[in-house]
Scaffold this active site. Sequence first.
Site, PDB file in Angstrom:
ATOM      1  N   HIS A   1       6.255  19.263 -20.518  1.00 57.74           N
ATOM      2  CA  HIS A   1       6.999  17.993 -20.536  1.00 57.74           C
ATOM      3  C   HIS A   1       6.523  17.038 -19.432  1.00 57.74           C
ATOM      4  O   HIS A   1       7.284  16.177 -18.996  1.00 57.74           O
ATOM      5  CB  HIS A   1       8.511  18.220 -20.369  1.00 57.74           C
ATOM      6  CG  HIS A   1       9.068  19.288 -21.264  1.00 57.74           C
ATOM      7  ND1 HIS A   1       9.596  19.026 -22.498  1.00 57.74           N
ATOM      8  CD2 HIS A   1       9.139  20.628 -21.099  1.00 57.74           C
ATOM      9  CE1 HIS A   1       9.994  20.157 -23.063  1.00 57.74           C
ATOM     10  NE2 HIS A   1       9.715  21.156 -22.236  1.00 57.74           N
TER      11      HIS A   1
ATOM     12  N   LYS B   1      -9.485  -2.810  -7.725  1.00 56.39           N
ATOM     13  CA  LYS B   1      -9.361  -1.947  -8.893  1.00 56.39           C
ATOM     14  C   LYS B   1     -10.592  -1.093  -9.159  1.00 56.39           C
ATOM     15  O   LYS B   1     -11.727  -1.532  -9.028  1.00 56.39           O
ATOM     16  CB  LYS B   1      -9.082  -2.782 -10.152  1.00 56.39           C
ATOM     17  CG  LYS B   1      -7.699  -3.383 -10.220  1.00 56.39           C
ATOM     18  CD  LYS B   1      -6.572  -2.354 -10.221  1.00 56.39           C
ATOM     19  CE  LYS B   1      -6.506  -1.551 -11.491  1.00 56.39           C
ATOM     20  NZ  LYS B   1      -5.968  -2.313 -12.617  1.00 56.39           N
TER      21      LYS B   1
ATOM     22  N   SER C   1     -12.352  -4.653 -11.831  1.00 57.25           N
ATOM     23  CA  SER C   1     -11.609  -5.745 -12.458  1.00 57.25           C
ATOM     24  C   SER C   1     -12.268  -7.052 -12.078  1.00 57.25           C
ATOM     25  O   SER C   1     -12.757  -7.217 -10.959  1.00 57.25           O
ATOM     26  CB  SER C   1     -10.167  -5.718 -11.950  1.00 57.25           C
ATOM     27  OG  SER C   1      -9.581  -6.995 -12.086  1.00 57.25           O
TER      28      SER C   1
ATOM     29  N   GLU D   1     -10.483   6.091 -21.042  1.00 53.67           N
ATOM     30  CA  GLU D   1      -9.658   5.185 -21.863  1.00 53.67           C
ATOM     31  C   GLU D   1     -10.338   4.878 -23.194  1.00 53.67           C
ATOM     32  O   GLU D   1      -9.700   4.871 -24.246  1.00 53.67           O
ATOM     33  CB  GLU D   1      -9.402   3.875 -21.113  1.00 53.67           C
ATOM     34  CG  GLU D   1      -8.415   4.024 -19.974  1.00 53.67           C
ATOM     35  CD  GLU D   1      -8.279   2.739 -19.172  1.00 53.67           C
ATOM     36  OE1 GLU D   1      -7.157   2.272 -19.003  1.00 53.67           O
ATOM     37  OE2 GLU D   1      -9.302   2.178 -18.707  1.00 53.67           O
TER      38      GLU D   1
END
Length: 467
Positions: free
Chosen positions: A160, A287, A281, A294
């Site tokens: 979980h 970043k 970024s 992804e």
Amino acid sequence: MAKRRQKAWAGRFKEPTNRLVEIFTASLAVDRRLYAHDIMGSVAHCKTLVRAKVLSAKDGAAIIRGLGNVKAELDKGRFRFKAQDEDIHMAIERRLTELIGPVGGKVHTGRSRNDQVALDIRLYLRDALADLARAVVSFQRTLVEQAHAHRDVVMPGYTHLQRAQPVLFAHHLLAYVEMFERDKGRLHDALARLNVMPLGSGALAGNNYPVDRHYTAQLLDFPTVTQNSLDGVSDRDFVVEVVAALSLVMMHLSRLSEELILWSSQEFQFVDLPDAFCTGSSMMPQKKNPDVPELVRGKTGRVYGHLIGLLTTLKGLPLSYNRDLQEDKEALFDALDTVTSSLEVYTAMIARLKMNRSRLRQAAEQGGMLATELADYLVLKGVPFREAHETIGRLVRFGVDNGRELTQLSLNELRSFSAHFDADALTMLTVDAAIDRKALVGGTARKRVAQGLTTWTQRLAAHAKRA
Ligand code: ARG
């Protein structure tokens, strides 16, 4: 309108194909990658026709030589495609006839593009699946190497996404090795069913020539031939099977991606992905984004989409061949390409994985992860598990209320919850002891995981030698 060169099937037509239709029906851009397999199939077909005396040895030799020359042009990128080349099969036959004259028109005797393309996809897939199996093995080997390099690293195991019990990081990686082993098995199973030779099915009914289909199969290294011509030209269940197996590869990669994305966040800080595999970024200078995981996660949807697309294309088709089937290749090729490039970039990225060991251990030592150990301790003392669970539950609650970890409790405090606690209870309360106690088959004990590493290293080395 300028008279265009006639199509191979133009005989019954009164007017030339509309330009839009020509563009709309063409599949050349997609199926040109079948060229080597198409020619391989044509050579075998030609030899079969010669053997059946449908074609003279002289004509057969001319055609086979011509096909060799066409292949050389394609190999070298010198082949000039023409507007009227509907698909790769037509393009090759057109060029063959340009090179060797009208005798080139004999290559298609007793054959249809319907059985031809069914053969080509199978030939192509045999090679593609072998390449893919090698890619999966390389990736598995990288996972095993990293598991070995991190063999003493502990981490919190989750259910979980809540901290559950400590495990070895190597155990976590070996879980993926098992998944990819099953993926490889599924691809192998699909291969066994698609490795059947359909040529001779003709357009749908078989053909009129006394050809020995088993001879064609033998030339092309197929163990057997399709037994029903309608089925041979019209089913693409094998394409669905392959794309389903590919979907599962992506699903597994996607789960790993999700973990890497979480683990590399400020919130977890379990891993710092190599700079070479991240991007920045355009606006926020601080970043460093995990774009590779992804994108792999994102591309998983794309492969699933192909699976559903294929199933939908097939579901309403009456027997036998329908042009709808031409849509199979774009889905199949894109799924193969997506999985291949995902495995490739993952193999390179995982090879450079460096986990944040101290952070992982710290996380493994927090969050009451040894509670189950204490419950099992009471079980050893004869307490029924349910009762032990209840007692430790209250102990955990006490720790939470007082802001203390289980490992920070004194023996006296333990004893105030159960008289069964003795001094040895405290020695059980370490992450390493908890891990090593899971010594049964499949458990995370260091000894078991070390065995797993040895077994996988040997197995994957043997596979690499076979491949
Ligand atoms: N390009 C077609 C395909 O990929 C080849 C078969 C065409 N057959 C036909 N009867 N039009 O399915």
